[in-house]
Write a protein that holds these residues in place. Structure first.
Motif, PDB file in Angstrom:
ATOM      1  N   ARG A  91      17.609  -9.921 -46.639  1.00 19.38           N
ATOM      2  CA  ARG A  91      18.220 -10.981 -45.822  1.00 19.38           C
ATOM      3  C   ARG A  91      17.998 -10.592 -44.380  1.00 19.38           C
ATOM      4  O   ARG A  91      18.489  -9.557 -43.929  1.00 19.38           O
ATOM      5  CB  ARG A  91      19.726 -11.083 -46.092  1.00 19.38           C
ATOM      6  N   LEU A  98      20.158 -18.231 -41.259  1.00 13.55           N
ATOM      7  CA  LEU A  98      20.649 -18.099 -42.623  1.00 13.55           C
ATOM      8  C   LEU A  98      21.446 -19.322 -43.061  1.00 13.55           C
ATOM      9  O   LEU A  98      21.424 -19.688 -44.240  1.00 13.55           O
ATOM     10  CB  LEU A  98      21.473 -16.828 -42.756  1.00 13.55           C
ATOM     11  N   ARG A 105      14.196 -15.158 -47.779  1.00 14.90           N
ATOM     12  CA  ARG A 105      14.205 -13.701 -47.752  1.00 14.90           C
ATOM     13  C   ARG A 105      12.925 -13.171 -47.126  1.00 14.90           C
ATOM     14  O   ARG A 105      11.843 -13.701 -47.341  1.00 14.90           O
ATOM     15  CB  ARG A 105      14.320 -13.118 -49.169  1.00 14.90           C
TER      16      ARG A 105
END
Length: 145
Positions: A91, A98, A105
């Protein structure tokens, strides 16, 4: 788990924690002097040598200090007697990145070799999946037509 695989897993986990902490000395400690890294930002032909590798991290740390994360979420290691490879998902992004793409990812692939009984990273590759936004044609995978 094979002892070398466990040792490499711990090495990579320490590296990821050091990246997150902005600890440059720990980031570079287990890398070969002749490291080759292909990263998300340029140069397209990669970064070669430990001094060049060391030089790419401060701008990333500055970006991350503004609230971005770098968190290892998956790691697989395969080790032979004197070479190994690992792949991971991380992450990596700002809270806004996000929120917009929560499943995105950073992909990490590492090639390691044993030098004088010690594992070191000789090759490092970071990438994000291609985000076409429906605008670009994605080439077929190998074997697909």
């Amino acid at each position: 788990m094979h002892n070398d695989e466990q040792h490499i897993r711990e090495l990579i986990e320490r590296w990821a924690a050091a990246v997150h902490a902005g600890d440059l000395d720990t980031v570079v400690i287990n890398h070969a002097d002749d490291i080759v890294m292909f990263d998300v930002p340029p140069p397209q032909d990669g970064v070669r040598g430990i001094d060049a590798y060391r030089a790419v991290w401060p701008p990333f740390f500055a970006w991350q200090a503004k609230g971005a994360c770098f968190e290892l979420v998956f790691l697989h290691v395969t080790a032979g007697a004197d070479v190994a490879f690992a792949h991971a998902l991380i992450r990596c992004g700002t809270p806004q990145d996000l929120a917009a793409r929560p499943d995105r990812r950073l992909r990490l692939t590492l090639g390691l070799r044993k030098e004088a009984g010690r594992w070191c990273v000789a090759h490092e590759h970071h990438s994000f999946p291609l985000d076409t936004g429906g605008e670009a044609e994605v080439p077929p995978r190998c074997g697909e037509r």
